[in-house]
Design a protein around this motif. Structure first.
Motif, PDB file in Angstrom:
ATOM      1  N   GLU A  12     -32.420  37.357  21.001  1.00 27.76           N
ATOM      2  CA  GLU A  12     -32.118  37.454  19.568  1.00 27.76           C
ATOM      3  C   GLU A  12     -30.804  36.738  19.276  1.00 27.76           C
ATOM      4  O   GLU A  12     -29.834  36.896  20.027  1.00 27.76           O
ATOM      5  N   PRO A  13     -30.739  35.971  18.187  1.00 29.66           N
ATOM      6  CA  PRO A  13     -29.467  35.327  17.839  1.00 29.66           C
ATOM      7  C   PRO A  13     -28.415  36.366  17.477  1.00 29.66           C
ATOM      8  O   PRO A  13     -28.751  37.480  17.084  1.00 29.66           O
ATOM      9  N   THR A  14     -27.149  35.990  17.605  1.00 26.49           N
ATOM     10  CA  THR A  14     -26.073  36.919  17.253  1.00 26.49           C
ATOM     11  C   THR A  14     -26.098  37.193  15.753  1.00 26.49           C
ATOM     12  O   THR A  14     -26.567  36.363  14.978  1.00 26.49           O
ATOM     13  N   PRO A  15     -25.597  38.368  15.324  1.00 24.26           N
ATOM     14  CA  PRO A  15     -25.597  38.683  13.889  1.00 24.26           C
ATOM     15  C   PRO A  15     -24.795  37.668  13.084  1.00 24.26           C
ATOM     16  O   PRO A  15     -23.889  37.031  13.601  1.00 24.26           O
ATOM     17  N   GLY A  16     -25.157  37.568  11.812  1.00 19.39           N
ATOM     18  CA  GLY A  16     -24.424  36.689  10.908  1.00 19.39           C
ATOM     19  C   GLY A  16     -25.041  35.311  10.820  1.00 19.39           C
ATOM     20  O   GLY A  16     -25.911  34.952  11.622  1.00 19.39           O
ATOM     21  N   PRO A  17     -24.588  34.517   9.831  1.00 23.52           N
ATOM     22  CA  PRO A  17     -25.121  33.164   9.684  1.00 23.52           C
ATOM     23  C   PRO A  17     -24.709  32.279  10.855  1.00 23.52           C
ATOM     24  O   PRO A  17     -23.702  32.554  11.518  1.00 23.52           O
ATOM     25  N   ILE A  18     -25.497  31.256  11.117  1.00 25.46           N
ATOM     26  CA  ILE A  18     -25.202  30.322  12.211  1.00 25.46           C
ATOM     27  C   ILE A  18     -25.192  28.919  11.608  1.00 25.46           C
ATOM     28  O   ILE A  18     -26.161  28.521  10.940  1.00 25.46           O
ATOM     29  N   ALA A  19     -24.105  28.186  11.842  1.00 26.82           N
ATOM     30  CA  ALA A  19     -23.974  26.841  11.269  1.00 26.82           C
ATOM     31  C   ALA A  19     -25.168  25.978  11.669  1.00 26.82           C
ATOM     32  O   ALA A  19     -25.562  25.954  12.832  1.00 26.82           O
ATOM     33  N   GLY A  20     -25.736  25.311  10.696  1.00 32.27           N
ATOM     34  CA  GLY A  20     -26.843  24.393  10.975  1.00 32.27           C
ATOM     35  C   GLY A  20     -28.186  25.072  11.160  1.00 32.27           C
ATOM     36  O   GLY A  20     -29.194  24.408  11.409  1.00 32.27           O
ATOM     37  N   LYS A  21     -28.212  26.388  11.064  1.00 33.36           N
ATOM     38  CA  LYS A  21     -29.480  27.109  11.276  1.00 33.36           C
ATOM     39  C   LYS A  21     -29.791  28.008  10.081  1.00 33.36           C
ATOM     40  O   LYS A  21     -28.888  28.566   9.454  1.00 33.36           O
ATOM     41  N   LEU A  22     -31.076  28.137   9.826  1.00 33.57           N
ATOM     42  CA  LEU A  22     -31.552  29.153   8.886  1.00 33.57           C
ATOM     43  C   LEU A  22     -32.051  30.323   9.730  1.00 33.57           C
ATOM     44  O   LEU A  22     -32.963  30.154  10.555  1.00 33.57           O
ATOM     45  N   VAL A  23     -31.413  31.468   9.563  1.00 35.24           N
ATOM     46  CA  VAL A  23     -31.798  32.649  10.344  1.00 35.24           C
ATOM     47  C   VAL A  23     -32.556  33.608   9.418  1.00 35.24           C
ATOM     48  O   VAL A  23     -32.027  34.026   8.394  1.00 35.24           O
ATOM     49  N   VAL A  24     -33.783  33.914   9.786  1.00 37.86           N
ATOM     50  CA  VAL A  24     -34.594  34.821   8.957  1.00 37.86           C
ATOM     51  C   VAL A  24     -34.932  36.049   9.788  1.00 37.86           C
ATOM     52  O   VAL A  24     -35.468  35.924  10.895  1.00 37.86           O
ATOM     53  N   ARG A  25     -34.592  37.212   9.246  1.00 36.57           N
ATOM     54  CA  ARG A  25     -34.915  38.448   9.975  1.00 36.57           C
ATOM     55  C   ARG A  25     -35.895  39.267   9.154  1.00 36.57           C
ATOM     56  O   ARG A  25     -35.650  39.564   7.979  1.00 36.57           O
TER      57      ARG A  25
END
Lengths: 112, 331
Positions: free
Chosen positions: B33-46
């Motif tokens: 799982e990606p770390t919490p919070g926004p990630i530069a250059g990525k769209l994180v959808v939970r």
């Protein structure tokens, strides 16, 4: 939750329709009222009250059950008690809430 | 046939089977799982695991946050949003006024600054939950809109296109009033569908069919038979489907016909909140990397709602009857 309530109502519709078929003209008339969305009743039984949750079952179809926090039961109600659960459509209540929602939507969308 | 040809054919079959096995089984379990919070250059959808209901949070490459639905009354949506690093919400969307979608919106608005709110504007389901949500939006002075098909908005590099509802509601079903949005980031397309049922889908396919294609489809209406069918899959052509529902739910979600349809479709990978917990899609504009809170045997992902609940399995015909009743009830 709203959906759940709606589905319970519908289950109740079908159940009451079955009862009406078996119990003659009076019941059929009552069913007609129910179909008109006015007033009808369902017979229910308190199967058990555990951990402050009452499990109610339909008298005619005890596979249909639903839970109610026990504090919503009438005072003194206990396991094994039978009740008539009355449904009366409250158009006034709906209309009042609909008016509030219409007014809020009108305000928010700048239509007022 | 010569023996050497037979051996070659056999080897080729084994290689194909191994590739298939790798794609369908192993690959999905390797992603943390990606770390919490926004990630530069990525769209994180939970796709939040909030039991029976819907809530998805999108953390955009530019740091903005979009919330689509908030789950039912009493669900831990606010805590989950905090856990996943949400600090404020640039746009909240209540897809339609059913409590399993908007039940926690008031709590969300009180816990986080919400800058803008989109709502279907469907007044014909006047519940306390809906009234209270609108009243809170008004009280806080949150910018409000009821978007319609054809509307779109860019949030940095992420585009939102509204595909439903149309200018006028198709019927008096709150489900069919659901705001359906397609989210595009680079080559990644994700379709968020609320509880849109077949009638709404038919209209979308007719009126906006060219905009329905998406790599990831959030199954409409928790995997109900009135939210997913072959025509819809043919129109969307997803490679990933997520289903938001609770284990042991009262509605038999997901429906046997839906899981059977997905089971037969080798091009679609299935993810379920009832079995895998919160599901995360990490989009880099080119590929989508999926991860889940928990992992289960692949075979379980095609279990019906009743099988997960340990209830007697309803037949496909029984399901059809059931679907008919539900459709009638929801109108």
């Amino acid at each position: 939750m709203a959906k759940k309530e709606k589905e319970k109502d519908a289950t109740a519709d079908e159940q009451a329709t079955d009862e009406a078929g078996e119990k003659g003209k009076d019941e059929a008339e009552k069913s007609a009222d129910k179909n008109a969305g006015q007033e009808f009743s369902l017979k229910i039984v308190i199967d058990r009250v555990e951990d402050d949750i009452a499990t109610l079952v339909l008298y005619e179809d005890d596979a249909v059950k639903f839970n109610l926090p026990a504090n919503y039961l009438p005072e003194g109600a206990k396991d094994g008690d039978h009740f008539q659960l009355f449904f009366k459509k409250d158009e006034q209540s709906r209309a009042a809430m609909k008016q509030e929602v219409d007014d809020l939507l009108g305000d928010l969308l700048g239509q007022k | 046939m010569k023996k050497s040809t037979r051996t070659l054919l056999l080897l080729a079959l084994i290689v194909i089977a191994l590739i298939f096995f790798y794609q369908r089984c192993l690959k999905r379990k390797e992603q943390p799982e990606p770390t919490p919070g926004p990630i530069a250059g990525k769209l994180v959808v939970r796709f939040l695991n909030i039991g029976q209901g819907d809530s998805q949070v999108l953390q955009l490459p530019n740091g903005q946050t979009i919330l689509i639905d908030a789950g039912d009354n009493g669900k831990p949506t606010v805590q989950l949003l905090r856990d996943y690093g949400v600090q404020e919400i640039d746009l909240a969307i209540g897809t339609h006024p059913h409590a399993d979608h908007i039940g926690q919106m008031v709590e969300v608005m009180r816990a986080f600054k919400v800058k803008e709110f989109w709502d279907a504007g469907f007044a014909n389901n006047p519940t306390k939950t809906y009234r209270d949500m609108l009243a809170e939006i008004k009280k806080q002075g949150i910018k409000f809109a009821a978007p319609r098909r054809g509307d779109s908005r860019d949030f940095g590099e992420v585009k939102l296109q509204v595909l439903n509802p149309a200018a006028s509601f198709i019927d008096d079903s709150p489900n069919n009033a659901s705001i359906v949005v397609r989210v595009t980031y680079g080559k990644n397309r994700l379709l968020f569908t609320g509880d849109a049922e077949i009638a709404a889908w038919r209209q979308m396919i007719e009126s906006a069919g060219d905009k329905l294609h998406a790599d990831l489809l959030k199954a409409a209406h928790h995997g109900s038979s009135n939210g997913t069918n072959k025509d819809i899959l043919d129109a969307v052509r997803p490679s990933i489907i997520t289903i938001s529902c609770a284990a042991g739910n009262d509605y038999h979600h997901p429906h046997p016909r839906v899981v059977n349809l997905l089971k037969r479709d080798n091009n679609v990978r299935v993810y379920r909140t009832d079995l895998e917990g919160t599901i995360t899609a990490l989009c880099d504009g080119n590929t989508i990397e999926m991860s889940t809170e928990r992992q289960v045997d692949r075979a379980m992902l095609y279990a019906t709602g009743d099988e997960v609940a340990g209830k007697p399995q309803s037949s496909d015909d029984g399901g059809a009857m059931d679907a008919g009743k539900r459709s009638r009830r929801s109108r």
